[in-house]
Design an enzyme around this catalytic site. Structure first.
Site, short mmCIF file in Angstrom:
data_model
loop_
_atom_site.label_atom_id
_atom_site.label_comp_id
_atom_site.label_asym_id
_atom_site.label_seq_id
_atom_site.Cartn_x
_atom_site.Cartn_y
_atom_site.Cartn_z
N GLU A 322 0.85 -1.20 0.00
CA GLU A 322 0.00 0.00 0.00
C GLU A 322 0.89 1.26 0.00
OE1 GLU A 322 -4.00 -0.37 1.96
OE2 GLU A 322 -3.28 1.34 3.09
N HIS A 351 6.41 -27.27 2.29
CA HIS A 351 5.53 -28.31 1.75
C HIS A 351 4.49 -27.67 0.85
CE1 HIS A 351 7.28 -31.28 4.51
NE2 HIS A 351 7.52 -30.18 5.20
N LYS A 455 -13.00 2.60 -2.81
CA LYS A 455 -14.16 2.96 -1.99
C LYS A 455 -15.20 3.66 -2.86
CE LYS A 455 -11.61 3.53 2.36
NZ LYS A 455 -11.11 4.44 3.37
O1 PA5 Z 1 -3.15 2.25 5.68
C1 PA5 Z 1 -4.20 2.80 5.42
O2 PA5 Z 1 -4.29 4.03 5.38
C2 PA5 Z 1 -5.45 2.02 5.16
O3 PA5 Z 1 -5.20 0.65 5.01
C3 PA5 Z 1 -6.44 2.23 6.30
O4 PA5 Z 1 -5.86 1.78 7.49
C4 PA5 Z 1 -7.75 1.48 6.05
O5 PA5 Z 1 -8.33 1.91 4.85
C5 PA5 Z 1 -8.73 1.72 7.21
O6 PA5 Z 1 -8.94 3.08 7.37
P1 PA5 Z 1 -9.61 3.66 8.67
O7 PA5 Z 1 -8.71 3.41 9.81
O8 PA5 Z 1 -9.77 5.11 8.37
O9 PA5 Z 1 -10.93 2.97 8.84
#
Ligand code: PA5
Length: 528
Positions: A322, A351, A455
Protein backbone atom coordinates in the site's frame (compact mmCIF):
# COMPACT_ATOMS: atom_id res chain seq x y z
CA UNK A 1 30.67 -19.88 -7.13
CA UNK A 2 32.24 -18.79 -3.85
CA UNK A 3 33.64 -21.27 -1.37
CA UNK A 4 32.12 -21.96 2.03
CA UNK A 5 34.89 -19.89 3.67
CA UNK A 6 34.27 -16.96 1.32
CA UNK A 7 30.58 -17.11 2.17
CA UNK A 8 31.42 -17.14 5.87
CA UNK A 9 33.67 -14.08 5.46
CA UNK A 10 30.98 -12.25 3.53
CA UNK A 11 28.46 -13.16 6.23
CA UNK A 12 30.74 -11.75 8.95
CA UNK A 13 31.54 -8.60 6.95
CA UNK A 14 28.02 -7.64 5.96
CA UNK A 15 26.16 -8.60 9.15
CA UNK A 16 24.59 -5.76 11.16
CA UNK A 17 23.77 -6.71 14.74
CA UNK A 18 22.54 -5.17 17.94
CA UNK A 19 23.21 -7.46 20.88
CA UNK A 20 21.13 -5.46 23.36
CA UNK A 21 18.09 -5.76 21.12
CA UNK A 22 18.84 -9.37 20.18
CA UNK A 23 18.66 -8.59 16.48
CA UNK A 24 20.80 -9.06 13.39
CA UNK A 25 20.45 -8.60 9.64
CA UNK A 26 22.33 -10.77 7.17
CA UNK A 27 22.44 -9.74 3.50
CA UNK A 28 25.35 -12.00 2.58
CA UNK A 29 23.15 -14.21 0.40
CA UNK A 30 22.17 -11.33 -1.86
CA UNK A 31 24.36 -11.32 -4.95
CA UNK A 32 25.80 -7.81 -4.89
CA UNK A 33 29.30 -6.48 -5.19
CA UNK A 34 30.51 -3.18 -3.77
CA UNK A 35 30.44 -1.55 -7.19
CA UNK A 36 26.72 -2.45 -7.55
CA UNK A 37 25.96 -0.19 -4.63
CA UNK A 38 28.16 2.72 -5.76
CA UNK A 39 25.40 4.46 -7.76
CA UNK A 40 22.94 3.87 -4.93
CA UNK A 41 24.87 5.60 -2.11
CA UNK A 42 23.87 9.14 -3.16
CA UNK A 43 20.23 8.07 -3.38
CA UNK A 44 20.46 6.54 0.07
CA UNK A 45 22.20 9.60 1.50
CA UNK A 46 19.37 11.73 0.13
CA UNK A 47 16.77 9.28 1.51
CA UNK A 48 18.33 9.38 4.98
CA UNK A 49 18.36 13.19 4.87
CA UNK A 50 14.69 13.24 3.82
CA UNK A 51 13.85 10.86 6.66
CA UNK A 52 15.54 13.23 9.10
CA UNK A 53 13.34 16.06 7.82
CA UNK A 54 10.25 13.84 8.04
CA UNK A 55 11.05 13.08 11.67
CA UNK A 56 11.52 16.81 12.24
CA UNK A 57 7.95 17.43 11.09
CA UNK A 58 8.14 18.22 7.36
CA UNK A 59 4.95 17.78 5.33
CA UNK A 60 6.08 14.39 4.03
CA UNK A 61 2.63 13.56 2.68
CA UNK A 62 1.83 16.63 0.56
CA UNK A 63 -1.22 14.99 -1.05
CA UNK A 64 -2.94 14.91 2.32
CA UNK A 65 -1.03 17.97 3.55
CA UNK A 66 0.12 16.19 6.66
CA UNK A 67 3.19 15.39 8.69
CA UNK A 68 4.22 11.75 9.03
CA UNK A 69 4.88 11.21 12.68
CA UNK A 70 4.70 7.53 13.53
CA UNK A 71 8.30 7.63 14.76
CA UNK A 72 7.24 10.05 17.52
CA UNK A 73 4.88 7.46 18.97
CA UNK A 74 7.85 5.67 20.55
CA UNK A 75 9.91 8.81 21.22
CA UNK A 76 7.31 11.47 22.03
CA UNK A 77 10.01 13.97 22.93
CA UNK A 78 10.98 14.08 19.23
CA UNK A 79 7.61 15.42 18.10
CA UNK A 80 8.26 18.99 16.98
CA UNK A 81 5.15 20.60 18.49
CA UNK A 82 5.15 20.08 22.29
CA UNK A 83 1.37 19.62 22.12
CA UNK A 84 1.90 16.38 20.17
CA UNK A 85 4.44 15.14 22.72
CA UNK A 86 1.88 15.75 25.46
CA UNK A 87 -0.94 14.09 23.52
CA UNK A 88 1.09 10.94 22.85
CA UNK A 89 2.09 10.64 26.50
CA UNK A 90 -1.42 11.32 27.75
CA UNK A 91 -2.88 8.72 25.38
CA UNK A 92 -0.37 6.04 26.33
CA UNK A 93 -1.05 6.67 29.98
CA UNK A 94 -4.83 6.65 29.42
CA UNK A 95 -4.49 3.29 27.62
CA UNK A 96 -2.54 1.86 30.57
CA UNK A 97 -5.10 3.17 33.06
CA UNK A 98 -8.06 1.88 31.08
CA UNK A 99 -6.57 -1.60 30.66
CA UNK A 100 -5.66 -1.72 34.35
CA UNK A 101 -9.25 -0.83 35.29
CA UNK A 102 -10.61 -3.54 33.00
CA UNK A 103 -8.16 -6.13 34.37
CA UNK A 104 -8.82 -4.93 37.93
CA UNK A 105 -12.58 -5.28 37.37
CA UNK A 106 -13.17 -1.58 38.03
CA UNK A 107 -14.63 -1.47 34.54
CA UNK A 108 -16.93 -4.42 34.00
CA UNK A 109 -19.49 -5.59 31.49
CA UNK A 110 -23.19 -5.75 32.25
CA UNK A 111 -22.88 -9.50 32.84
CA UNK A 112 -19.64 -9.45 34.84
CA UNK A 113 -15.88 -8.89 34.44
CA UNK A 114 -14.69 -8.31 30.88
CA UNK A 115 -13.28 -11.54 29.47
CA UNK A 116 -13.20 -10.85 25.71
CA UNK A 117 -12.16 -8.04 23.37
CA UNK A 118 -13.77 -7.77 19.97
CA UNK A 119 -11.68 -5.56 17.69
CA UNK A 120 -13.50 -4.13 14.67
CA UNK A 121 -11.34 -2.46 12.01
CA UNK A 122 -9.75 -3.03 8.61
CA UNK A 123 -6.43 -2.51 6.82
CA UNK A 124 -4.06 -0.49 8.95
CA UNK A 125 -6.66 -0.50 11.70
CA UNK A 126 -6.57 -4.32 11.92
CA UNK A 127 -3.47 -5.94 10.46
CA UNK A 128 -0.99 -4.55 12.99
CA UNK A 129 -3.17 -5.36 16.02
CA UNK A 130 -3.80 -8.89 14.65
CA UNK A 131 -0.08 -9.45 14.06
CA UNK A 132 0.85 -8.27 17.56
CA UNK A 133 -1.94 -10.29 19.18
CA UNK A 134 -0.79 -13.48 17.50
CA UNK A 135 2.92 -12.84 17.94
CA UNK A 136 2.75 -12.18 21.67
CA UNK A 137 -0.44 -13.82 22.91
CA UNK A 138 -0.47 -16.71 25.36
CA UNK A 139 -3.08 -19.04 26.77
CA UNK A 140 -2.86 -17.03 30.01
CA UNK A 141 -3.79 -13.63 28.57
CA UNK A 142 -6.34 -11.92 30.83
CA UNK A 143 -8.68 -11.22 27.90
CA UNK A 144 -9.31 -13.25 24.75
CA UNK A 145 -8.99 -11.36 21.46
CA UNK A 146 -11.40 -11.61 18.52
CA UNK A 147 -11.29 -9.67 15.26
CA UNK A 148 -13.86 -8.56 12.70
CA UNK A 149 -11.89 -7.12 9.78
CA UNK A 150 -14.30 -7.36 6.87
CA UNK A 151 -17.88 -6.72 5.80
CA UNK A 152 -18.41 -10.44 5.14
CA UNK A 153 -21.66 -11.39 6.93
CA UNK A 154 -20.63 -15.03 7.32
CA UNK A 155 -17.23 -13.96 8.64
CA UNK A 156 -18.95 -11.76 11.20
CA UNK A 157 -21.27 -14.63 12.18
CA UNK A 158 -18.30 -16.89 12.77
CA UNK A 159 -16.75 -14.41 15.18
CA UNK A 160 -20.08 -13.78 16.90
CA UNK A 161 -20.51 -17.54 17.33
CA UNK A 162 -17.30 -17.53 19.41
CA UNK A 163 -18.93 -14.89 21.60
CA UNK A 164 -22.36 -16.41 21.92
CA UNK A 165 -23.70 -15.81 25.43
CA UNK A 166 -20.60 -13.74 26.26
CA UNK A 167 -21.39 -10.28 24.88
CA UNK A 168 -22.19 -8.98 28.37
CA UNK A 169 -18.52 -9.60 29.18
CA UNK A 170 -17.13 -8.46 25.83
CA UNK A 171 -15.54 -5.09 25.16
CA UNK A 172 -15.97 -4.08 21.52
CA UNK A 173 -13.24 -1.75 20.25
CA UNK A 174 -14.15 -0.05 16.97
CA UNK A 175 -11.05 1.30 15.26
CA UNK A 176 -11.10 3.65 12.30
CA UNK A 177 -8.82 6.61 11.81
CA UNK A 178 -11.18 8.26 9.34
CA UNK A 179 -14.20 7.02 11.24
CA UNK A 180 -16.04 6.56 7.97
CA UNK A 181 -14.71 3.32 6.47
CA UNK A 182 -17.78 1.35 5.30
CA UNK A 183 -16.50 -2.11 6.22
CA UNK A 184 -15.81 -1.00 9.78
CA UNK A 185 -19.09 0.91 10.03
CA UNK A 186 -20.91 -2.24 8.84
CA UNK A 187 -19.02 -4.41 11.32
CA UNK A 188 -19.97 -2.02 14.10
CA UNK A 189 -23.66 -2.04 13.09
CA UNK A 190 -23.68 -5.84 12.88
CA UNK A 191 -22.07 -6.16 16.31
CA UNK A 192 -24.43 -3.56 17.76
CA UNK A 193 -27.35 -5.59 16.38
CA UNK A 194 -25.95 -8.75 17.95
CA UNK A 195 -25.71 -7.06 21.37
CA UNK A 196 -29.31 -5.89 20.96
CA UNK A 197 -30.50 -9.36 19.94
CA UNK A 198 -28.77 -10.76 23.02
CA UNK A 199 -30.49 -8.17 25.22
CA UNK A 200 -27.16 -6.53 26.12
CA UNK A 201 -26.59 -2.75 26.04
CA UNK A 202 -23.89 -1.93 23.50
CA UNK A 203 -22.72 1.50 24.71
CA UNK A 204 -21.27 0.41 28.08
CA UNK A 205 -19.20 -2.22 26.24
CA UNK A 206 -18.11 0.00 23.33
CA UNK A 207 -14.85 1.85 22.83
CA UNK A 208 -13.80 3.90 19.80
CA UNK A 209 -10.36 4.69 18.45
CA UNK A 210 -10.68 7.45 15.89
CA UNK A 211 -9.86 11.02 14.88
CA UNK A 212 -11.58 13.91 16.59
CA UNK A 213 -14.77 14.97 14.82
CA UNK A 214 -15.08 11.80 12.71
CA UNK A 215 -18.41 10.08 12.13
CA UNK A 216 -17.33 7.33 14.52
CA UNK A 217 -16.38 9.90 17.17
CA UNK A 218 -19.80 11.50 16.79
CA UNK A 219 -21.59 8.15 17.07
CA UNK A 220 -19.60 7.23 20.18
CA UNK A 221 -20.37 10.58 21.81
CA UNK A 222 -24.06 10.51 20.86
CA UNK A 223 -24.59 6.96 22.10
CA UNK A 224 -22.52 7.43 25.26
CA UNK A 225 -19.87 4.80 24.58
CA UNK A 226 -17.59 3.82 27.42
CA UNK A 227 -14.52 5.60 26.06
CA UNK A 228 -12.91 7.14 22.97
CA UNK A 229 -9.18 7.12 22.31
CA UNK A 230 -7.63 9.47 19.77
CA UNK A 231 -6.01 8.86 16.41
CA UNK A 232 -4.15 11.71 14.76
CA UNK A 233 -3.91 12.89 11.19
CA UNK A 234 -0.09 12.67 11.38
CA UNK A 235 -0.22 8.87 11.81
CA UNK A 236 -1.04 6.85 8.70
CA UNK A 237 -3.24 3.75 8.96
CA UNK A 238 -0.57 1.20 8.05
CA UNK A 239 1.94 2.75 10.44
CA UNK A 240 -0.53 3.13 13.30
CA UNK A 241 0.10 -0.08 15.22
CA UNK A 242 2.03 1.78 17.93
CA UNK A 243 -0.71 4.39 18.36
CA UNK A 244 -3.94 3.64 20.26
CA UNK A 245 -4.91 1.51 17.24
CA UNK A 246 -2.53 -1.25 18.31
CA UNK A 247 -1.58 -0.28 21.85
CA UNK A 248 -5.12 -0.35 23.24
CA UNK A 249 -5.94 -3.92 22.13
CA UNK A 250 -2.44 -5.04 23.11
CA UNK A 251 -2.79 -3.55 26.60
CA UNK A 252 -6.22 -5.12 27.01
CA UNK A 253 -4.78 -8.47 25.95
CA UNK A 254 -2.31 -8.06 28.79
CA UNK A 255 0.78 -7.40 26.65
CA UNK A 256 3.47 -5.03 27.85
CA UNK A 257 3.07 -2.08 25.55
CA UNK A 258 6.20 -0.43 26.95
CA UNK A 259 8.24 -3.31 25.51
CA UNK A 260 6.75 -2.80 22.05
CA UNK A 261 7.52 0.91 22.26
CA UNK A 262 11.03 0.49 23.61
CA UNK A 263 11.90 -2.13 20.97
CA UNK A 264 10.67 0.17 18.22
CA UNK A 265 12.54 3.12 19.74
CA UNK A 266 15.76 1.08 19.89
CA UNK A 267 15.35 0.09 16.23
CA UNK A 268 14.70 3.73 15.35
CA UNK A 269 18.03 4.67 16.94
CA UNK A 270 19.79 1.92 14.96
CA UNK A 271 18.09 2.88 11.70
CA UNK A 272 18.92 6.59 11.99
CA UNK A 273 22.58 5.67 11.47
CA UNK A 274 23.90 7.84 8.65
CA UNK A 275 26.39 5.15 7.56
CA UNK A 276 24.07 2.93 5.55
CA UNK A 277 26.35 -0.07 6.04
CA UNK A 278 25.59 0.10 9.77
CA UNK A 279 21.90 0.83 9.28
CA UNK A 280 19.67 -2.26 8.86
CA UNK A 281 16.72 -0.33 7.36
CA UNK A 282 19.02 1.33 4.84
CA UNK A 283 20.61 -2.00 3.95
CA UNK A 284 17.17 -3.58 3.49
CA UNK A 285 16.07 -0.76 1.20
CA UNK A 286 19.33 -0.94 -0.75
CA UNK A 287 18.93 -4.69 -1.21
CA UNK A 288 15.33 -4.28 -2.40
CA UNK A 289 16.52 -1.67 -4.87
CA UNK A 290 19.46 -3.73 -6.09
CA UNK A 291 17.50 -6.97 -6.42
CA UNK A 292 14.49 -5.44 -8.16
CA UNK A 293 16.35 -2.86 -10.24
CA UNK A 294 14.54 -0.07 -8.39
CA UNK A 295 11.36 -1.21 -10.13
CA UNK A 296 10.19 -4.03 -7.89
CA UNK A 297 11.00 -6.64 -10.51
CA UNK A 298 11.31 -9.39 -7.91
CA UNK A 299 8.70 -10.36 -5.33
CA UNK A 300 9.46 -10.28 -1.63
CA UNK A 301 8.73 -13.64 0.01
CA UNK A 302 8.56 -13.42 3.81
CA UNK A 303 9.38 -16.67 5.55
CA UNK A 304 9.41 -16.54 9.34
CA UNK A 305 10.44 -19.86 10.85
CA UNK A 306 8.14 -19.32 13.83
CA UNK A 307 4.38 -19.81 13.98
CA UNK A 308 3.93 -16.69 16.10
CA UNK A 309 5.23 -14.55 13.26
CA UNK A 310 3.01 -16.05 10.56
CA UNK A 311 0.95 -12.86 10.28
CA UNK A 312 4.04 -10.76 9.70
CA UNK A 313 3.90 -11.47 5.98
CA UNK A 314 0.28 -10.27 5.83
CA UNK A 315 1.15 -7.20 7.86
CA UNK A 316 4.13 -6.45 5.59
CA UNK A 317 2.07 -7.11 2.49
CA UNK A 318 -0.03 -4.08 3.41
CA UNK A 319 2.80 -1.94 4.72
CA UNK A 320 4.94 -2.50 1.62
CA UNK A 321 2.34 -2.78 -1.12
CA UNK A 322 0.00 0.00 0.00
CA UNK A 323 2.99 2.28 0.58
CA UNK A 324 5.07 1.47 -2.50
CA UNK A 325 2.42 0.42 -5.02
CA UNK A 326 2.03 3.76 -6.78
CA UNK A 327 1.25 4.81 -10.34
CA UNK A 328 3.00 8.17 -10.21
CA UNK A 329 6.25 9.40 -8.75
CA UNK A 330 6.40 12.71 -6.93
CA UNK A 331 7.00 14.53 -10.22
CA UNK A 332 3.80 12.99 -11.61
CA UNK A 333 5.64 10.67 -14.04
CA UNK A 334 3.92 7.32 -14.54
CA UNK A 335 6.20 4.81 -12.81
CA UNK A 336 3.91 1.98 -11.65
CA UNK A 337 6.09 1.20 -8.65
CA UNK A 338 5.72 -1.47 -6.02
CA UNK A 339 7.12 -4.69 -4.62
CA UNK A 340 4.82 -7.71 -4.38
CA UNK A 341 4.92 -9.36 -0.95
CA UNK A 342 3.66 -12.76 0.08
CA UNK A 343 4.54 -15.45 2.57
CA UNK A 344 3.39 -17.39 5.54
CA UNK A 345 5.82 -19.44 7.62
CA UNK A 346 8.55 -22.04 7.46
CA UNK A 347 8.90 -24.93 7.50
CA UNK A 348 5.18 -25.27 6.66
CA UNK A 349 5.66 -23.49 3.33
CA UNK A 350 8.42 -25.93 2.38
CA UNK A 351 5.53 -28.31 1.75
CA UNK A 352 3.80 -25.76 -0.45
CA UNK A 353 5.25 -23.01 -2.63
CA UNK A 354 8.90 -23.33 -1.59
CA UNK A 355 9.16 -26.02 -4.30
CA UNK A 356 8.76 -23.25 -6.87
CA UNK A 357 11.17 -20.96 -5.04
CA UNK A 358 13.87 -23.61 -5.19
CA UNK A 359 13.30 -24.91 -8.69
CA UNK A 360 10.86 -22.71 -10.55
CA UNK A 361 10.67 -19.17 -11.88
CA UNK A 362 13.32 -17.02 -10.14
CA UNK A 363 11.13 -13.91 -9.83
CA UNK A 364 11.54 -13.34 -6.08
CA UNK A 365 13.90 -12.87 -3.20
CA UNK A 366 13.30 -14.50 0.17
CA UNK A 367 13.46 -12.87 3.58
CA UNK A 368 13.93 -15.45 6.30
CA UNK A 369 13.10 -14.63 9.89
CA UNK A 370 14.97 -16.80 12.31
CA UNK A 371 14.18 -16.94 16.03
CA UNK A 372 16.94 -18.37 18.18
CA UNK A 373 14.87 -19.30 21.24
CA UNK A 374 12.71 -22.31 20.40
CA UNK A 375 10.24 -22.12 23.28
CA UNK A 376 10.05 -20.82 26.83
CA UNK A 377 10.88 -24.18 28.41
CA UNK A 378 13.10 -27.10 27.50
CA UNK A 379 12.42 -29.56 24.68
CA UNK A 380 12.26 -33.31 24.35
CA UNK A 381 14.50 -35.11 21.91
CA UNK A 382 12.68 -36.22 18.78
CA UNK A 383 15.84 -38.06 17.73
CA UNK A 384 18.95 -38.62 19.74
CA UNK A 385 20.22 -35.14 20.75
CA UNK A 386 17.84 -33.44 18.31
CA UNK A 387 14.74 -31.40 19.16
CA UNK A 388 11.82 -30.12 17.07
CA UNK A 389 13.45 -26.71 17.19
CA UNK A 390 16.69 -28.14 15.80
CA UNK A 391 14.64 -29.48 12.91
CA UNK A 392 13.13 -26.05 12.31
CA UNK A 393 16.62 -24.55 12.26
CA UNK A 394 17.90 -27.31 9.96
CA UNK A 395 15.04 -26.80 7.55
CA UNK A 396 15.63 -23.03 7.54
CA UNK A 397 19.38 -23.32 6.96
CA UNK A 398 18.87 -26.02 4.33
CA UNK A 399 16.43 -23.85 2.39
CA UNK A 400 18.68 -20.79 2.68
CA UNK A 401 21.61 -22.80 1.31
CA UNK A 402 19.53 -24.39 -1.44
CA UNK A 403 18.28 -21.00 -2.61
CA UNK A 404 21.81 -19.62 -2.66
CA UNK A 405 23.06 -22.60 -4.67
CA UNK A 406 20.35 -21.94 -7.24
CA UNK A 407 21.22 -18.21 -7.46
CA UNK A 408 18.13 -17.08 -5.59
CA UNK A 409 18.81 -14.12 -3.32
CA UNK A 410 17.86 -14.20 0.33
CA UNK A 411 18.05 -11.93 3.35
CA UNK A 412 17.96 -13.27 6.90
CA UNK A 413 16.74 -11.41 9.97
CA UNK A 414 17.53 -13.10 13.27
CA UNK A 415 16.05 -12.27 16.65
CA UNK A 416 16.90 -13.90 19.95
CA UNK A 417 13.25 -14.52 20.77
CA UNK A 418 9.78 -13.27 19.97
CA UNK A 419 8.98 -10.71 22.64
CA UNK A 420 7.48 -7.25 22.83
CA UNK A 421 10.79 -5.55 22.12
CA UNK A 422 11.70 -7.65 19.07
CA UNK A 423 8.18 -7.35 17.65
CA UNK A 424 8.36 -3.56 18.11
CA UNK A 425 11.81 -3.58 16.51
CA UNK A 426 10.63 -5.56 13.46
CA UNK A 427 7.73 -3.14 12.97
CA UNK A 428 10.06 -0.14 13.18
CA UNK A 429 12.64 -1.75 10.90
CA UNK A 430 10.20 -2.25 8.05
CA UNK A 431 8.45 1.09 8.53
CA UNK A 432 11.75 2.84 7.96
CA UNK A 433 12.96 0.53 5.17
CA UNK A 434 9.73 1.25 3.29
CA UNK A 435 10.15 5.00 3.85
CA UNK A 436 13.76 4.95 2.65
CA UNK A 437 12.98 2.84 -0.42
CA UNK A 438 10.11 5.19 -1.31
CA UNK A 439 12.54 8.10 -1.15
CA UNK A 440 14.99 6.25 -3.40
CA UNK A 441 12.33 5.71 -6.06
CA UNK A 442 10.78 9.14 -5.43
CA UNK A 443 7.24 8.17 -4.54
CA UNK A 444 4.86 9.23 -1.76
CA UNK A 445 4.69 6.21 0.56
CA UNK A 446 2.10 7.78 2.80
CA UNK A 447 -1.00 8.16 0.68
CA UNK A 448 -3.28 5.48 -0.86
CA UNK A 449 -5.16 6.85 -3.88
CA UNK A 450 -5.98 3.31 -5.06
CA UNK A 451 -7.76 2.51 -1.78
CA UNK A 452 -9.79 5.70 -2.06
CA UNK A 453 -10.66 4.85 -5.70
CA UNK A 454 -11.86 1.39 -4.60
CA UNK A 455 -14.16 2.96 -1.99
CA UNK A 456 -15.67 5.26 -4.65
CA UNK A 457 -16.19 2.36 -7.07
CA UNK A 458 -18.07 0.41 -4.36
CA UNK A 459 -20.31 3.41 -3.69
CA UNK A 460 -21.18 3.56 -7.41
CA UNK A 461 -22.17 -0.12 -7.42
CA UNK A 462 -24.36 0.34 -4.34
CA UNK A 463 -26.29 3.24 -5.88
CA UNK A 464 -26.71 1.16 -9.03
CA UNK A 465 -28.19 -1.60 -6.84
CA UNK A 466 -30.77 0.81 -5.43
CA UNK A 467 -31.80 1.81 -8.96
CA UNK A 468 -31.96 -1.86 -10.07
CA UNK A 469 -34.20 -2.88 -7.16
CA UNK A 470 -36.52 0.08 -7.70
CA UNK A 471 -36.79 -0.71 -11.43
CA UNK A 472 -37.49 -4.39 -10.75
CA UNK A 473 -40.28 -3.52 -8.31
CA UNK A 474 -41.88 -1.28 -10.90
CA UNK A 475 -41.53 -3.78 -13.77
CA UNK A 476 -44.67 -5.52 -15.04
CA UNK A 477 -43.07 -8.97 -15.14
CA UNK A 478 -39.72 -10.82 -15.08
CA UNK A 479 -36.80 -8.93 -16.59
CA UNK A 480 -33.35 -9.79 -17.91
CA UNK A 481 -30.32 -7.86 -16.71
CA UNK A 482 -30.14 -6.23 -20.14
CA UNK A 483 -33.74 -5.02 -19.90
CA UNK A 484 -33.22 -3.58 -16.43
CA UNK A 485 -29.95 -1.88 -17.41
CA UNK A 486 -31.62 -0.33 -20.46
CA UNK A 487 -34.67 0.65 -18.39
CA UNK A 488 -32.59 2.61 -15.86
CA UNK A 489 -30.69 4.29 -18.67
CA UNK A 490 -27.40 2.52 -17.96
CA UNK A 491 -27.08 -0.13 -20.69
CA UNK A 492 -23.29 -0.17 -20.33
CA UNK A 493 -23.69 -1.25 -16.66
CA UNK A 494 -25.40 -4.50 -17.69
CA UNK A 495 -22.72 -6.77 -16.27
CA UNK A 496 -22.91 -5.15 -12.83
CA UNK A 497 -26.72 -5.24 -13.05
CA UNK A 498 -26.57 -9.01 -13.71
CA UNK A 499 -24.18 -9.59 -10.82
CA UNK A 500 -26.29 -7.47 -8.47
CA UNK A 501 -29.42 -9.43 -9.40
CA UNK A 502 -27.87 -12.87 -9.03
CA UNK A 503 -26.44 -11.89 -5.65
CA UNK A 504 -29.77 -10.55 -4.36
CA UNK A 505 -31.65 -13.60 -5.68
CA UNK A 506 -29.36 -15.92 -3.73
CA UNK A 507 -30.09 -14.21 -0.41
CA UNK A 508 -33.37 -14.56 1.47
CA UNK A 509 -35.40 -11.45 2.14
CA UNK A 510 -33.77 -9.31 -0.56
CA UNK A 511 -36.89 -9.16 -2.71
CA UNK A 512 -35.45 -10.68 -5.91
CA UNK A 513 -36.40 -14.05 -7.43
CA UNK A 514 -34.57 -15.70 -10.32
CA UNK A 515 -37.17 -17.21 -12.55
CA UNK A 516 -35.13 -19.07 -15.16
CA UNK A 517 -33.04 -18.66 -18.27
CA UNK A 518 -29.83 -20.20 -19.49
CA UNK A 519 -27.20 -17.61 -18.83
CA UNK A 520 -26.58 -13.89 -18.33
CA UNK A 521 -28.33 -12.93 -21.57
CA UNK A 522 -31.58 -14.78 -20.87
CA UNK A 523 -31.73 -15.21 -17.06
CA UNK A 524 -34.87 -13.51 -15.75
CA UNK A 525 -35.52 -11.87 -12.41
CA UNK A 526 -38.66 -10.55 -10.75
CA UNK A 527 -39.47 -8.77 -7.53
CA UNK A 528 -40.78 -11.12 -4.87
O1 PA5 B 1 -3.15 2.25 5.68
C1 PA5 B 1 -4.20 2.80 5.42
O2 PA5 B 1 -4.29 4.03 5.38
C2 PA5 B 1 -5.45 2.02 5.16
O3 PA5 B 1 -5.20 0.65 5.01
C3 PA5 B 1 -6.44 2.23 6.30
O4 PA5 B 1 -5.86 1.78 7.49
C4 PA5 B 1 -7.75 1.48 6.05
O5 PA5 B 1 -8.33 1.91 4.85
C5 PA5 B 1 -8.73 1.72 7.21
O6 PA5 B 1 -8.94 3.08 7.37
P1 PA5 B 1 -9.61 3.66 8.67
O7 PA5 B 1 -8.71 3.41 9.81
O8 PA5 B 1 -9.77 5.11 8.37
O9 PA5 B 1 -10.93 2.97 8.84
Amino acid sequence: MSTAMEKWQRFCQTRIADRALGFSLDVSRVRFQDHDLTPLWPKMAQALAAMKQLEAGSIANPDENRMVGHYWLRAPELAPPPAITAEIRATQSAIGDFAAKVHGKEIVGTAGPIAHVLHVGIGGSALGPQFVAQALGTAHDPLVMHFVDNTDPDGIDRVLAELQGKLGQTLTVVVSKSGGTPETRNGMLEIQAAYKAAGVDFAPHAVAVTQEGSQLAKTAAKEGWLKTFPMWDWVGGRTSVLSAVGLLPAALQGLKIDDLLSGAAAMDVLTRHTDARQNPAAMLALMWYHIGGGKGLKDMVILPYKDRLALFSKYLQQLVMESLGKEFDRKQNVVEQGIAVYGNKGSTDQHAYVQQLRDGIPNFFATFLQVLRDRSGSSIDVESGITSGDYLQGLFLGTRAALAEKNRDSITITVDEVNGATVGALIALYERAVGLYAEMVDINAYHQPGVEAGKKAAATVLSLQTAVVTALKQAAGPQTAGQIAAGIGQPEAVEHVFKILEHLAMNPGRGVVRTGGEGPLTDQFRAG
